[in-house]
Design an enzyme around this catalytic site. Structure first.
Site, mmCIF file in Angstrom:
data_model
loop_
_atom_site.group_PDB
_atom_site.id
_atom_site.type_symbol
_atom_site.label_atom_id
_atom_site.label_comp_id
_atom_site.label_asym_id
_atom_site.label_seq_id
_atom_site.Cartn_x
_atom_site.Cartn_y
_atom_site.Cartn_z
ATOM 1 N N SER A 45 -7.399 9.932 8.383
ATOM 2 C CA SER A 45 -6.506 8.772 8.246
ATOM 3 C C SER A 45 -7.266 7.504 7.894
ATOM 4 O O SER A 45 -6.817 6.728 7.043
ATOM 5 C CB SER A 45 -5.672 8.572 9.507
ATOM 6 O OG SER A 45 -6.495 8.349 10.630
ATOM 7 N N GLU A 46 -8.419 7.245 8.522
ATOM 8 C CA GLU A 46 -9.260 6.108 8.169
ATOM 9 C C GLU A 46 -10.729 6.485 8.251
ATOM 10 O O GLU A 46 -11.128 7.292 9.093
ATOM 11 C CB GLU A 46 -9.034 4.902 9.097
ATOM 12 C CG GLU A 46 -7.813 4.087 8.786
ATOM 13 C CD GLU A 46 -6.568 4.585 9.488
ATOM 14 O OE1 GLU A 46 -5.478 4.136 9.122
ATOM 15 O OE2 GLU A 46 -6.684 5.434 10.389
ATOM 16 N N THR A 47 -11.497 5.868 7.374
ATOM 17 C CA THR A 47 -12.960 5.947 7.423
ATOM 18 C C THR A 47 -13.463 4.518 7.567
ATOM 19 O O THR A 47 -13.052 3.630 6.827
ATOM 20 C CB THR A 47 -13.542 6.599 6.156
ATOM 21 O OG1 THR A 47 -13.020 7.935 6.052
ATOM 22 C CG2 THR A 47 -15.058 6.653 6.203
#
Length: 161
Positions: A45-47
Site C-alpha cells: 500500500s505504501e513505500t
C-alpha cells in the site's frame, strides 16, 4: 543503483501479519519518478523513503505520493532501530509534507506523534454528495471536511434521521 529496501509488517511482531510497508533508506536524493517506480515494484500500500542527510520522509503508493502514512512511518523508525541508527530513548524528527513528525524509540514500542487535522465547518455540502448518500439537505445538522493527508479529503456529516 544500489539501494537497501526493506518490507516491514507494522503493528505486529509476526511475519505476514499486520500492515506491510516498504522502506527505503537513502543517503542521496532519488527523483520522485524513481521513488514511484520502486513503490510500484514493492506492490504494497505504501513505500516510505527516508533521506538520512536531511531526515526528509516521503511515502508513495504504487500510483502516487501521499502526504502522510502512519504504518510507513512506524516501519521507518523500526528499520532505523534495527540498523542501529537510533537507540532506545531517542527521539527522531521526520520532515514531511504534513510537517514534522516525531517518533520516540522505546525498548519494545515506538510512539508516533502526528499533526492534528483541522476541520473546516464554514463550507456547504455538495448537493450531489447528499443525493448519493440519500440525505436531504434540510436534515444536515453539521457538515465539515478536512484533509487527512493519507486518505485525501474527508467529509464529516451529521444529520437527523
Amino acid at each position: 543503483m544500489d539501494l537497501d529496501i526493506y518490507q516491514v509488517d507494522s503493528f505486529t511482531s509476526e511475519a505476514f501479519k499486520g500492515n506491510p510497508a516498504g522502506v527505503c533508506i537513502i543517503n542521496n536524493g532519488l527523483t520522485d519518478r524513481s521513488m514511484l517506480s520502486i513503490a510500484e515494484e514493492m506492490a504494497v500500500s505504501e513505500t516510505a523513503f527516508l533521506s538520512l542527510p536531511d531526515m526528509t520522509l516521503k511515502w508513495f503508493t504504487p500510483k502516487a505520493e501521499v502526504k502522510l502514512c502512519g504504518h510507513g512511518t512506524l516501519a521507518v523508525a523500526h528499520v532505523l532501530k534495527e540498523r542501529g541508527l537510533v537507540s532506545t530513548g531517542d527521539t527522531v524528527n521526520f520532515e514531511t509534507l504534513s510537517g514534522t513528525l516525531t517518533a520516540l524509540i522505546n525498548e519494545s514500542t515506538i510512539e508516533l506523534d502526528f499533526p492534528s487535522p483541522t476541520i473546516q465547518f464554514d463550507i456547504s455540502p455538495c448537493q450531489v454528495l447528499l443525493d448519493n448518500l440519500g440525505i436531504e439537505a434540510c436534515k444536515v445538522v453539521c457538515f465539515g471536511c478536512f484533509d487527512s493527508a493519507a486518505a485525501g479529503l474527508v467529509m464529516y456529516i451529521k444529520w437527523q434521521a
